[in-house]
Design a protein around this motif. Structure first.
Motif, mmCIF file in Angstrom:
data_model
loop_
_atom_site.group_PDB
_atom_site.id
_atom_site.type_symbol
_atom_site.label_atom_id
_atom_site.label_comp_id
_atom_site.label_asym_id
_atom_site.label_seq_id
_atom_site.Cartn_x
_atom_site.Cartn_y
_atom_site.Cartn_z
ATOM 1 N N MET A 190 0.833 -1.196 0.000
ATOM 2 C CA MET A 190 0.000 0.000 0.000
ATOM 3 C C MET A 190 0.872 1.251 0.000
ATOM 4 N N VAL A 191 1.870 1.269 0.857
ATOM 5 C CA VAL A 191 2.764 2.427 0.966
ATOM 6 C C VAL A 191 3.501 2.674 -0.353
ATOM 7 N N ARG A 192 3.870 1.597 -1.042
ATOM 8 C CA ARG A 192 4.591 1.718 -2.312
ATOM 9 C C ARG A 192 3.659 1.927 -3.509
ATOM 10 N N GLY A 193 2.355 1.916 -3.269
ATOM 11 C CA GLY A 193 1.403 2.132 -4.349
ATOM 12 C C GLY A 193 1.229 0.942 -5.271
ATOM 13 N N GLU A 194 1.547 -0.244 -4.794
ATOM 14 C CA GLU A 194 1.421 -1.474 -5.574
ATOM 15 C C GLU A 194 0.019 -2.056 -5.359
ATOM 16 N N VAL A 195 -0.913 -1.563 -6.131
ATOM 17 C CA VAL A 195 -2.332 -1.835 -5.928
ATOM 18 C C VAL A 195 -2.668 -3.324 -6.046
ATOM 19 N N ALA A 196 -2.202 -3.973 -7.097
ATOM 20 C CA ALA A 196 -2.541 -5.385 -7.309
ATOM 21 C C ALA A 196 -1.964 -6.263 -6.198
ATOM 22 N N ALA A 197 -0.715 -6.040 -5.838
ATOM 23 C CA ALA A 197 -0.075 -6.845 -4.793
ATOM 24 C C ALA A 197 -0.738 -6.591 -3.439
ATOM 25 N N LYS A 198 -1.115 -5.344 -3.184
ATOM 26 C CA LYS A 198 -1.835 -5.010 -1.945
ATOM 27 C C LYS A 198 -3.149 -5.761 -1.886
ATOM 28 N N GLY A 199 -3.886 -5.721 -2.976
ATOM 29 C CA GLY A 199 -5.173 -6.404 -3.024
ATOM 30 C C GLY A 199 -5.046 -7.900 -2.836
ATOM 31 N N GLU A 200 -4.017 -8.492 -3.425
ATOM 32 C CA GLU A 200 -3.801 -9.930 -3.270
ATOM 33 C C GLU A 200 -3.463 -10.290 -1.830
ATOM 34 N N ALA A 201 -2.591 -9.513 -1.196
ATOM 35 C CA ALA A 201 -2.220 -9.788 0.200
ATOM 36 C C ALA A 201 -3.427 -9.644 1.120
ATOM 37 N N ILE A 202 -4.234 -8.625 0.899
ATOM 38 C CA ILE A 202 -5.424 -8.428 1.723
ATOM 39 C C ILE A 202 -6.419 -9.553 1.485
ATOM 40 N N SER A 203 -6.609 -9.941 0.235
ATOM 41 C CA SER A 203 -7.538 -11.039 -0.068
ATOM 42 C C SER A 203 -7.104 -12.335 0.601
ATOM 43 N N ARG A 204 -5.831 -12.612 0.565
ATOM 44 C CA ARG A 204 -5.337 -13.841 1.203
ATOM 45 C C ARG A 204 -5.514 -13.782 2.714
ATOM 46 N N CYS A 205 -5.318 -12.620 3.285
ATOM 47 C CA CYS A 205 -5.530 -12.476 4.725
ATOM 48 C C CYS A 205 -7.002 -12.692 5.068
ATOM 49 N N ILE A 206 -7.890 -12.172 4.251
ATOM 50 C CA ILE A 206 -9.329 -12.374 4.472
ATOM 51 C C ILE A 206 -9.666 -13.860 4.360
ATOM 52 N N GLU A 207 -9.055 -14.556 3.419
ATOM 53 C CA GLU A 207 -9.272 -16.010 3.302
ATOM 54 C C GLU A 207 -8.807 -16.731 4.564
ATOM 55 N N ILE A 208 -7.674 -16.331 5.084
ATOM 56 C CA ILE A 208 -7.165 -16.958 6.307
ATOM 57 C C ILE A 208 -8.109 -16.684 7.469
ATOM 58 N N LEU A 209 -8.604 -15.452 7.577
ATOM 59 C CA LEU A 209 -9.583 -15.144 8.626
ATOM 60 C C LEU A 209 -10.822 -16.007 8.473
ATOM 61 N N GLY A 210 -11.225 -16.264 7.232
ATOM 62 C CA GLY A 210 -12.340 -17.178 6.990
ATOM 63 C C GLY A 210 -12.016 -18.580 7.471
ATOM 64 N N GLY A 211 -10.786 -19.010 7.274
ATOM 65 C CA GLY A 211 -10.354 -20.318 7.767
ATOM 66 C C GLY A 211 -10.365 -20.377 9.282
ATOM 67 N N LEU A 212 -9.955 -19.293 9.916
ATOM 68 C CA LEU A 212 -9.994 -19.234 11.375
ATOM 69 C C LEU A 212 -11.439 -19.280 11.875
ATOM 70 N N ARG A 213 -12.321 -18.582 11.188
ATOM 71 C CA ARG A 213 -13.745 -18.620 11.564
ATOM 72 C C ARG A 213 -14.292 -20.034 11.405
ATOM 73 N N GLY A 214 -13.902 -20.683 10.320
ATOM 74 C CA GLY A 214 -14.384 -22.033 10.056
ATOM 75 C C GLY A 214 -13.852 -23.067 11.025
ATOM 76 N N SER A 215 -12.737 -22.752 11.673
ATOM 77 C CA SER A 215 -12.144 -23.710 12.607
ATOM 78 C C SER A 215 -12.721 -23.603 14.015
ATOM 79 N N LEU A 216 -13.535 -22.597 14.266
ATOM 80 C CA LEU A 216 -14.108 -22.420 15.601
ATOM 81 C C LEU A 216 -15.063 -23.561 15.930
ATOM 82 N N ASP A 217 -14.951 -24.075 17.146
ATOM 83 C CA ASP A 217 -15.795 -25.173 17.611
ATOM 84 C C ASP A 217 -16.815 -24.627 18.605
ATOM 85 N N PRO A 218 -18.064 -24.449 18.174
ATOM 86 C CA PRO A 218 -19.066 -23.847 19.059
ATOM 87 C C PRO A 218 -19.361 -24.672 20.312
ATOM 88 N N LYS A 219 -18.989 -25.945 20.301
ATOM 89 C CA LYS A 219 -19.215 -26.774 21.492
ATOM 90 C C LYS A 219 -18.212 -26.456 22.596
#
Length: 135
Positions: A46-75
């Protein structure tokens, strides 16, 4: 959450090594480490203005957060699980806003929310992994 998120997040941290031999606790640690690493990269892009790489890194982080959400055991602890699920959802939404607004402060906010969770998680070792104490 959706299985695809967890599998995608798993693939993202696979390159870090140790995934094949990690227990579930270790896998969650690897996911959190992967998310934090992606946040650092996203901010730098983001600081370097690399829009595509920024978007990819953020998207992958969001996917990982989704994985963390999916791993939660409500029991395990329904109240804690609900709070973590809401927090992971909030972090994902903040990252979307960070990407759209090109706002590094929002990336920092998510990092500052995730780091203490990761640090606490590491301190909570599963009972099977703790060394036996001889009498």
């Amino acid at each position: 959450m959706a299985f695809g998120y967890g599998a995608g997040a798993y693939q993202q941290v696979r390159s870090h090594g140790g995934v094949e031999s990690a227990d579930p606790h270790g896998l969650i640690t690897l996911l959190m480490d992967g998310a934090l690493e992606r946040l650092v990269k996203a901010r730098a892009h983001m600081v370097r203005g690399e829009v595509a790489a920024k978007g990819e890194a953020i998207s992958r982080c969001i996917e990982i957060l989704g994985g963390l959400r999916g791993s939660l055991d409500p029991k395990a602890d329904p109240v804690l699980v609900e709070r973590l699920d809401s927090l992971y959802d909030y972090m994902s939404r903040r990252l979307l806003q960070a990407n759209l607004r090109d706002d590094a402060a929002l990336i920092d906010e998510v990092s500052n929310l995730l780091q203490p969770i990761r640090d606490s998680w590491v301190k909570v070792a599963p009972a099977a992994a703790q060394p036996a104490v001889s009498a």
